[in-house]
Scaffold this motif. Structure first.
Motif, PDB file in Angstrom:
ATOM      1  N   HIS A   9       0.744  -1.239   0.188  1.00  0.00           N
ATOM      2  CA  HIS A   9      -0.101   0.048  -0.013  1.00  0.00           C
ATOM      3  C   HIS A   9       0.757   1.395   0.026  1.00  0.00           C
ATOM      4  CE1 HIS A   9      -3.688  -2.253   0.951  1.00  0.00           C
ATOM      5  NE2 HIS A   9      -2.833  -2.967   1.524  1.00  0.00           N
ATOM      6  N   SER A  10       0.478   2.399  -0.703  1.00  0.00           N
ATOM      7  CA  SER A  10       0.953   3.581  -0.761  1.00  0.00           C
ATOM      8  C   SER A  10       0.226   4.637  -0.082  1.00  0.00           C
ATOM      9  CB  SER A  10       1.217   4.146  -2.233  1.00  0.00           C
ATOM     10  OG  SER A  10      -0.059   4.830  -2.616  1.00  0.00           O
ATOM     11  N   SER A  11       0.801   5.688   0.116  1.00  0.00           N
ATOM     12  CA  SER A  11       0.082   6.829   0.689  1.00  0.00           C
ATOM     13  C   SER A  11      -1.411   7.166   0.311  1.00  0.00           C
ATOM     14  CB  SER A  11       0.872   7.937   0.774  1.00  0.00           C
ATOM     15  OG  SER A  11       1.123   8.404  -0.431  1.00  0.00           O
ATOM     16  N   LEU A  12      -1.723   6.634  -0.840  1.00  0.00           N
ATOM     17  CA  LEU A  12      -3.051   6.914  -1.499  1.00  0.00           C
ATOM     18  C   LEU A  12      -4.183   5.991  -0.480  1.00  0.00           C
ATOM     19  CD1 LEU A  12      -4.496   8.687  -3.264  1.00  0.00           C
ATOM     20  CD2 LEU A  12      -4.395   6.487  -4.990  1.00  0.00           C
ATOM     21  N   SER A  13      -3.537   4.811   0.049  1.00  0.00           N
ATOM     22  CA  SER A  13      -4.511   4.027   0.944  1.00  0.00           C
ATOM     23  C   SER A  13      -4.717   4.913   2.140  1.00  0.00           C
ATOM     24  CB  SER A  13      -3.811   2.725   1.330  1.00  0.00           C
ATOM     25  OG  SER A  13      -4.338   1.763   0.240  1.00  0.00           O
ATOM     26  N   TYR A  14      -6.023   4.662   2.819  1.00  0.00           N
ATOM     27  CA  TYR A  14      -6.034   5.368   3.942  1.00  0.00           C
ATOM     28  C   TYR A  14      -5.357   5.371   5.180  1.00  0.00           C
ATOM     29  CZ  TYR A  14      -8.649   1.186   5.016  1.00  0.00           C
ATOM     30  OH  TYR A  14      -9.059   0.059   5.240  1.00  0.00           O
ATOM     31  N   ASP A  15      -4.791   4.079   4.918  1.00  0.00           N
ATOM     32  CA  ASP A  15      -3.956   3.720   6.086  1.00  0.00           C
ATOM     33  C   ASP A  15      -2.523   3.505   5.608  1.00  0.00           C
ATOM     34  OD1 ASP A  15      -4.387   1.412   4.356  1.00  0.00           O
ATOM     35  OD2 ASP A  15      -4.965   0.054   6.147  1.00  0.00           O
ATOM     36  N   GLY A  16      -2.157   3.878   4.518  1.00  0.00           N
ATOM     37  CA  GLY A  16      -0.734   3.710   4.120  1.00  0.00           C
ATOM     38  C   GLY A  16       0.001   5.003   4.283  1.00  0.00           C
ATOM     39  N   ARG A  17       1.456   5.040   4.094  1.00  0.00           N
ATOM     40  CA  ARG A  17       2.171   5.919   4.627  1.00  0.00           C
ATOM     41  C   ARG A  17       3.255   6.590   3.363  1.00  0.00           C
ATOM     42  NH1 ARG A  17       7.115   4.952   8.581  1.00  0.00           N
ATOM     43  NH2 ARG A  17       8.081   4.478   6.718  1.00  0.00           N
ATOM     44  N   ASP A  18       3.648   5.708   2.701  1.00  0.00           N
ATOM     45  CA  ASP A  18       4.914   5.915   1.789  1.00  0.00           C
ATOM     46  C   ASP A  18       4.504   6.069   0.388  1.00  0.00           C
ATOM     47  OD1 ASP A  18       6.717   6.268   3.972  1.00  0.00           O
ATOM     48  OD2 ASP A  18       6.958   4.001   3.749  1.00  0.00           O
ATOM     49  N   SER A  19       5.305   6.786  -0.447  1.00  0.00           N
ATOM     50  CA  SER A  19       5.212   7.290  -1.772  1.00  0.00           C
ATOM     51  C   SER A  19       5.311   6.011  -2.729  1.00  0.00           C
ATOM     52  CB  SER A  19       6.048   8.555  -2.270  1.00  0.00           C
ATOM     53  OG  SER A  19       7.368   7.931  -2.131  1.00  0.00           O
ATOM     54  N   VAL A  20       5.031   6.027  -3.960  1.00  0.00           N
ATOM     55  CA  VAL A  20       5.295   4.992  -4.861  1.00  0.00           C
ATOM     56  C   VAL A  20       6.629   5.017  -4.933  1.00  0.00           C
ATOM     57  CG1 VAL A  20       5.267   4.633  -7.269  1.00  0.00           C
ATOM     58  CG2 VAL A  20       2.936   5.363  -6.007  1.00  0.00           C
ATOM     59  N   ASP A  21       7.419   6.071  -5.227  1.00  0.00           N
ATOM     60  CA  ASP A  21       8.795   6.038  -5.201  1.00  0.00           C
ATOM     61  C   ASP A  21       9.531   5.319  -4.053  1.00  0.00           C
ATOM     62  OD1 ASP A  21       9.582   7.332  -7.954  1.00  0.00           O
ATOM     63  OD2 ASP A  21       8.423   8.679  -7.140  1.00  0.00           O
ATOM     64  N   ASP A  22       8.913   5.364  -2.768  1.00  0.00           N
ATOM     65  CA  ASP A  22       9.611   4.715  -1.642  1.00  0.00           C
ATOM     66  C   ASP A  22       9.457   3.183  -1.861  1.00  0.00           C
ATOM     67  OD1 ASP A  22      10.512   7.270  -0.504  1.00  0.00           O
ATOM     68  OD2 ASP A  22       8.506   7.406   0.570  1.00  0.00           O
ATOM     69  N   LEU A  23       8.229   2.846  -2.108  1.00  0.00           N
ATOM     70  CA  LEU A  23       7.797   1.329  -2.469  1.00  0.00           C
ATOM     71  C   LEU A  23       8.650   0.744  -3.449  1.00  0.00           C
ATOM     72  CD1 LEU A  23       3.810   1.380  -2.221  1.00  0.00           C
ATOM     73  CD2 LEU A  23       5.653   1.165  -0.332  1.00  0.00           C
ATOM     74  N   LEU A  24       8.935   1.507  -4.594  1.00  0.00           N
ATOM     75  CA  LEU A  24       9.771   0.932  -5.888  1.00  0.00           C
ATOM     76  C   LEU A  24      11.065   0.935  -5.298  1.00  0.00           C
ATOM     77  CD1 LEU A  24       7.818   3.032  -8.511  1.00  0.00           C
ATOM     78  CD2 LEU A  24       8.102   0.590  -8.353  1.00  0.00           C
ATOM     79  N   GLU A  25      11.616   1.974  -4.697  1.00  0.00           N
ATOM     80  CA  GLU A  25      13.051   1.748  -4.232  1.00  0.00           C
ATOM     81  C   GLU A  25      13.362   0.776  -3.159  1.00  0.00           C
ATOM     82  OE1 GLU A  25      16.425   4.786  -2.414  1.00  0.00           O
ATOM     83  OE2 GLU A  25      14.398   5.498  -2.454  1.00  0.00           O
ATOM     84  N   ARG A  26      12.445   0.478  -2.231  1.00  0.00           N
ATOM     85  CA  ARG A  26      12.438  -0.733  -1.368  1.00  0.00           C
ATOM     86  C   ARG A  26      12.268  -2.108  -2.304  1.00  0.00           C
ATOM     87  NH1 ARG A  26      14.798  -3.745   2.239  1.00  0.00           N
ATOM     88  NH2 ARG A  26      13.588  -5.414   2.941  1.00  0.00           N
ATOM     89  N   ALA A  27      11.395  -1.972  -3.211  1.00  0.00           N
ATOM     90  CA  ALA A  27      11.320  -3.460  -4.079  1.00  0.00           C
ATOM     91  C   ALA A  27      12.485  -3.683  -4.726  1.00  0.00           C
ATOM     92  CB  ALA A  27      10.235  -3.297  -4.893  1.00  0.00           C
ATOM     93  N   ALA A  28      13.174  -2.821  -5.286  1.00  0.00           N
ATOM     94  CA  ALA A  28      14.403  -3.019  -5.916  1.00  0.00           C
ATOM     95  C   ALA A  28      15.626  -3.491  -5.145  1.00  0.00           C
ATOM     96  CB  ALA A  28      14.878  -1.393  -6.942  1.00  0.00           C
ATOM     97  N   SER A  29      15.748  -2.544  -4.196  1.00  0.00           N
ATOM     98  CA  SER A  29      16.796  -2.768  -3.032  1.00  0.00           C
ATOM     99  C   SER A  29      16.750  -4.322  -2.583  1.00  0.00           C
ATOM    100  CB  SER A  29      16.946  -1.921  -1.854  1.00  0.00           C
ATOM    101  OG  SER A  29      15.745  -1.905  -1.078  1.00  0.00           O
ATOM    102  N   ALA A  30      15.527  -4.959  -2.483  1.00  0.00           N
ATOM    103  CA  ALA A  30      15.157  -6.268  -1.800  1.00  0.00           C
ATOM    104  C   ALA A  30      15.273  -7.208  -2.811  1.00  0.00           C
ATOM    105  CB  ALA A  30      13.688  -6.249  -1.509  1.00  0.00           C
ATOM    106  N   GLY A  31      15.630  -6.769  -4.022  1.00  0.00           N
ATOM    107  CA  GLY A  31      15.982  -7.671  -5.168  1.00  0.00           C
ATOM    108  C   GLY A  31      14.854  -8.568  -6.035  1.00  0.00           C
ATOM    109  N   LEU A  32      13.535  -7.502  -5.872  1.00  0.00           N
ATOM    110  CA  LEU A  32      12.404  -8.066  -6.530  1.00  0.00           C
ATOM    111  C   LEU A  32      12.312  -7.870  -7.956  1.00  0.00           C
ATOM    112  CD1 LEU A  32       9.752  -7.204  -3.835  1.00  0.00           C
ATOM    113  CD2 LEU A  32      11.052  -9.083  -4.037  1.00  0.00           C
TER     114      LEU A  32
END
Length: 228
Positions: A9-32
């Motif tokens: 979930h991104s910050s667009l969800s009522y209970d999400g916190r982080d931006s799309v770029d934050d999620l993508l950056e984390r996914a890339a660093s996790a090797g997904l």
């Protein structure tokens, strides 16, 4: 075999916190290999993630988490929003009509809008896949129930981090035996059950922090709507 995060979930969800770029950056660093942003009853951030994913070396899968009348359903592969409040069957039908697949997350956890409180076992077995490992469950019981059900009924299995903050992306991923690195190939492989589960439980203190942050954001949103 592709490593895919199917529930974040991104910050667009009522209970999400982080931006799309934050999620993508984390996914890339996790090797997904691929990421689906699945906001609650919102799709704009997911479509933005699809556009920006190649900049991070990732494949973006469009989707959302739909609030059906029975509970939550992940709509993966759709590019149009699906209305909330439809029956479970209508929700699945609408997802498929838009070319997506319907994955039921945390079906046995009533406290988090799991559908089994409101649908029959035959209804659940009609889903395209069941999330059998959700990393945010504080005990493993509901995950075990979901996995047992999926195997008894021959329903494809998926996993999801259910991340509401970026650092949790990749805690639980679905390994998909797809013929190529594309959305269509991933969805096809999932429909055929060519998946494996790779998951770790989110530490309880982080789950608590996610939940507390989500509750605060929900309260702020409600207050803002009252003041409009």
């Amino acid at each position: 075999m592709l490593s895919v995060e199917l529930h974040a979930h991104s910050s667009l969800s009522y209970d999400g916190r982080d931006s799309v770029d934050d999620l993508l950056e984390r996914a890339a660093s996790a090797g997904l290999d691929a990421l689906a942003v699945t906001d609650h009853d919102e799709i704009a951030a997911s479509l933005r993630a699809v556009d920006r994913a190649p900049e991070y070396g990732l494949l973006g899968i469009p989707g959302m988490e739909v609030t059906s009348a029975a509970g939550h359903v992940l709509a993966l592969g759709v590019e149009e929003p699906i209305p909330e409040g439809l029956t479970f069957g209508e929700t699945l039908e609408r997802i498929r009509r838009l070319g997506g697949i319907a994955v039921v997350p945390h079906p046995f956890q009533e406290s988090r809008s799991g559908v089994m409180a409101h649908v029959s076992r035959a209804d659940l077995a009609g889903a395209d896949a069941i999330e059998v490992y959700n990393s945010r469950l504080l005990t493993g019981r509901a995950n075990r129930q979901a996995r047992t059900f999926a195997r008894e009924h021959g329903v494809p299995e998926t996993a999801g981090s259910d991340a509401h903050i970026a650092e949790m992306v990749g805690r639980a991923v679905t390994l998909v035996d797809a013929e190529e690195r594309s959305v269509d190939a991933i969805l096809t492989a999932m429909r055929k059950g060519r998946t494996q589960i790779d998951g770790r439980r989110t530490p309880w203190h982080i789950s608590f922090r996610q939940a507390a942050g989500g509750a605060k954001r929900r309260i702020r949103a409600r207050l803002a709507s009252l003041l409009e």
